[in-house]
Design a protein around this motif. Sequence first.
Motif, PDB file in Angstrom:
ATOM      1  N   LEU A  55       0.853  -1.069  -0.021  1.00  0.00           N
ATOM      2  CA  LEU A  55       0.069   0.160  -0.019  1.00  0.00           C
ATOM      3  C   LEU A  55       0.913   1.284  -0.056  1.00  0.00           C
ATOM      4  CD1 LEU A  55      -2.830  -0.958   2.492  1.00  0.00           C
ATOM      5  CD2 LEU A  55      -2.867  -0.890  -0.055  1.00  0.00           C
ATOM      6  N   MET A  56       1.892   1.234   0.804  1.00  0.00           N
ATOM      7  CA  MET A  56       2.753   2.323   0.827  1.00  0.00           C
ATOM      8  C   MET A  56       3.595   2.628  -0.482  1.00  0.00           C
ATOM      9  SD  MET A  56       4.441   2.354   4.683  1.00  0.00           S
ATOM     10  CE  MET A  56       3.171   3.120   6.001  1.00  0.00           C
ATOM     11  N   LEU A  57       3.585   1.553  -1.250  1.00  0.00           N
ATOM     12  CA  LEU A  57       4.430   1.537  -2.623  1.00  0.00           C
ATOM     13  C   LEU A  57       3.482   2.068  -3.554  1.00  0.00           C
ATOM     14  CD1 LEU A  57       7.018   0.841  -4.304  1.00  0.00           C
ATOM     15  CD2 LEU A  57       6.027  -1.197  -4.705  1.00  0.00           C
ATOM     16  N   ALA A  58       2.257   1.878  -3.375  1.00  0.00           N
ATOM     17  CA  ALA A  58       1.148   2.497  -4.408  1.00  0.00           C
ATOM     18  C   ALA A  58       1.058   3.784  -3.721  1.00  0.00           C
ATOM     19  CB  ALA A  58       0.106   1.286  -4.427  1.00  0.00           C
ATOM     20  N   VAL A  83      -3.468   5.189   2.721  1.00  0.00           N
ATOM     21  CA  VAL A  83      -2.545   5.446   3.736  1.00  0.00           C
ATOM     22  C   VAL A  83      -3.143   5.389   5.098  1.00  0.00           C
ATOM     23  CG1 VAL A  83      -1.094   7.305   4.232  1.00  0.00           C
ATOM     24  CG2 VAL A  83      -1.073   6.782   2.151  1.00  0.00           C
ATOM     25  N   TRP A  84      -4.382   5.810   5.338  1.00  0.00           N
ATOM     26  CA  TRP A  84      -5.192   5.784   6.621  1.00  0.00           C
ATOM     27  C   TRP A  84      -5.141   4.293   7.153  1.00  0.00           C
ATOM     28  CZ3 TRP A  84      -8.973   1.961   6.856  1.00  0.00           C
ATOM     29  CH2 TRP A  84      -9.539   1.492   5.478  1.00  0.00           C
ATOM     30  N   LEU A  85      -4.774   3.206   6.236  1.00  0.00           N
ATOM     31  CA  LEU A  85      -4.557   1.812   6.775  1.00  0.00           C
ATOM     32  C   LEU A  85      -3.352   1.453   7.073  1.00  0.00           C
ATOM     33  CD1 LEU A  85      -5.690  -1.122   7.506  1.00  0.00           C
ATOM     34  CD2 LEU A  85      -5.929  -1.413   5.055  1.00  0.00           C
ATOM     35  N   MET A 115       7.963   5.318   8.311  1.00  0.00           N
ATOM     36  CA  MET A 115       7.060   5.309   6.950  1.00  0.00           C
ATOM     37  C   MET A 115       5.597   5.578   7.819  1.00  0.00           C
ATOM     38  SD  MET A 115       8.276   4.982   3.976  1.00  0.00           S
ATOM     39  CE  MET A 115       7.191   3.827   3.225  1.00  0.00           C
ATOM     40  N   GLY A 116       5.406   5.095   8.708  1.00  0.00           N
ATOM     41  CA  GLY A 116       4.169   5.147   9.352  1.00  0.00           C
ATOM     42  C   GLY A 116       3.776   6.649   9.791  1.00  0.00           C
ATOM     43  N   LEU A 117       4.785   7.240  10.273  1.00  0.00           N
ATOM     44  CA  LEU A 117       4.742   8.740  10.778  1.00  0.00           C
ATOM     45  C   LEU A 117       4.700   9.650   9.311  1.00  0.00           C
ATOM     46  CD1 LEU A 117       7.328   8.801  13.723  1.00  0.00           C
ATOM     47  CD2 LEU A 117       4.588   8.763  13.748  1.00  0.00           C
ATOM     48  N   TRP A 118       5.502   9.281   8.471  1.00  0.00           N
ATOM     49  CA  TRP A 118       5.780  10.106   7.313  1.00  0.00           C
ATOM     50  C   TRP A 118       4.754  10.168   6.264  1.00  0.00           C
ATOM     51  CZ3 TRP A 118       7.791  14.230   5.207  1.00  0.00           C
ATOM     52  CH2 TRP A 118       7.860  14.364   3.665  1.00  0.00           C
ATOM     53  N   MET A 119       4.327   9.012   5.864  1.00  0.00           N
ATOM     54  CA  MET A 119       3.317   9.133   4.938  1.00  0.00           C
ATOM     55  C   MET A 119       2.287   9.958   5.140  1.00  0.00           C
ATOM     56  SD  MET A 119       4.514   6.966   2.411  1.00  0.00           S
ATOM     57  CE  MET A 119       3.007   6.519   1.814  1.00  0.00           C
ATOM     58  N   PRO A 120       1.423   9.858   6.421  1.00  0.00           N
ATOM     59  CA  PRO A 120       0.252  10.907   6.761  1.00  0.00           C
ATOM     60  C   PRO A 120       0.738  12.266   6.580  1.00  0.00           C
ATOM     61  CG  PRO A 120       0.348   9.056   8.251  1.00  0.00           C
ATOM     62  CD  PRO A 120       1.542   8.888   7.655  1.00  0.00           C
ATOM     63  N   LEU A 121       1.972  12.449   7.143  1.00  0.00           N
ATOM     64  CA  LEU A 121       2.433  13.893   7.231  1.00  0.00           C
ATOM     65  C   LEU A 121       2.773  14.437   5.825  1.00  0.00           C
ATOM     66  CD1 LEU A 121       3.630  16.210   8.721  1.00  0.00           C
ATOM     67  CD2 LEU A 121       5.738  15.365   8.708  1.00  0.00           C
ATOM     68  N   ARG A 122       3.115  13.496   4.605  1.00  0.00           N
ATOM     69  CA  ARG A 122       3.374  14.044   3.241  1.00  0.00           C
ATOM     70  C   ARG A 122       2.148  14.398   2.772  1.00  0.00           C
ATOM     71  NH1 ARG A 122       3.426  11.562  -1.406  1.00  0.00           N
ATOM     72  NH2 ARG A 122       3.344   9.602  -0.543  1.00  0.00           N
ATOM     73  N   MET A 123       1.173  13.749   3.084  1.00  0.00           N
ATOM     74  CA  MET A 123      -0.151  13.658   2.273  1.00  0.00           C
ATOM     75  C   MET A 123      -0.818  15.023   2.848  1.00  0.00           C
ATOM     76  SD  MET A 123      -2.155  10.108   2.327  1.00  0.00           S
ATOM     77  CE  MET A 123      -3.362  10.714   1.561  1.00  0.00           C
ATOM     78  N   LEU A 124      -0.619  15.500   4.094  1.00  0.00           N
ATOM     79  CA  LEU A 124      -0.914  16.744   4.527  1.00  0.00           C
ATOM     80  C   LEU A 124      -0.319  17.778   4.323  1.00  0.00           C
ATOM     81  CD1 LEU A 124      -1.326  15.983   8.486  1.00  0.00           C
ATOM     82  CD2 LEU A 124      -3.210  16.294   6.925  1.00  0.00           C
ATOM     83  N   LEU A 125       1.007  17.813   3.751  1.00  0.00           N
ATOM     84  CA  LEU A 125       1.792  18.686   3.350  1.00  0.00           C
ATOM     85  C   LEU A 125       1.843  18.988   1.832  1.00  0.00           C
ATOM     86  CD1 LEU A 125       5.113  17.961   5.201  1.00  0.00           C
ATOM     87  CD2 LEU A 125       3.294  19.767   5.749  1.00  0.00           C
ATOM     88  N   THR A 126       0.970  18.091   1.111  1.00  0.00           N
ATOM     89  CA  THR A 126       0.949  18.216  -0.334  1.00  0.00           C
ATOM     90  C   THR A 126      -0.591  18.429  -0.703  1.00  0.00           C
ATOM     91  OG1 THR A 126       0.400  15.870  -0.548  1.00  0.00           O
ATOM     92  CG2 THR A 126       2.804  16.590  -0.762  1.00  0.00           C
TER      93      THR A 126
END
Length: 251
Positions: free
Chosen positions: A177-180, A184-186, A240-251
Amino acid sequence: MSSSPGTTARVYRMKTADHLCPFGLKTLDLLRRKGFDVDDHPLTNRDAIDAFKQQEDVDTTPQVYIEGERIGGYEELRQHLGIDSTTASDTRYRPVLVIFATALAMGLAVTWAATGSLLSPRMPEYAIAIAMCLLGLQKTQDVESFSSMFLNYDLLAQRYVPYAYFYPYAETLAGILMLAGALVWLAAPLALFIGTVGTISVFKAVYIDKRELKCACVGGDSQVPLGFISLSENLAMVAMGLWMPLRMLLT
């Protein structure tokens, strides 16, 4: 160690219609690469094999003779030539290091294919996600063996055994899921949860309890010692668990 010019080695190896011994082929190749003149004696049927074993009082083939002295089989030949000089720790760490290196190379390849550049900010994400998939795949090859080794140190699995069976699939799913960049919520909470539990468990086992254990990170037959590399796998999932949601908020 290499041979002197003209040094002869005799090899007796199994080569029947039903079985071509791979160690016999490795032995021939090794001797030739080391400069020996090889006198090859294939044993082509069961009678010839049994007669040779009885005559030489040996249990296995291939058998190597150098200048008339019996050296033994393939492993004994390697020792005789001084090849087995690597330390046990080098050998045991190799599987997980190969996975990390492959994940990095694949992360670069995916980044190039997606952006035409190797310098994309997402490259580390791709590499870590691919590493999670590869490590998860190693574990799912034999979940029963993995779970037995995992239960030696994972604190949650020791309290709730089914978690040891759930973990390989959770790691693989989160990586995919992270590769795709999907769901991200999961994926993020899943990676954060298993990574955090793993980090605490490994840290306690290695640095507090000072236990010498094998890590289940590359599967249930792993010889990788539990330690810094195992800790790194879990910390990468936490990141990765911390960064992925953060990146979505920043973009």
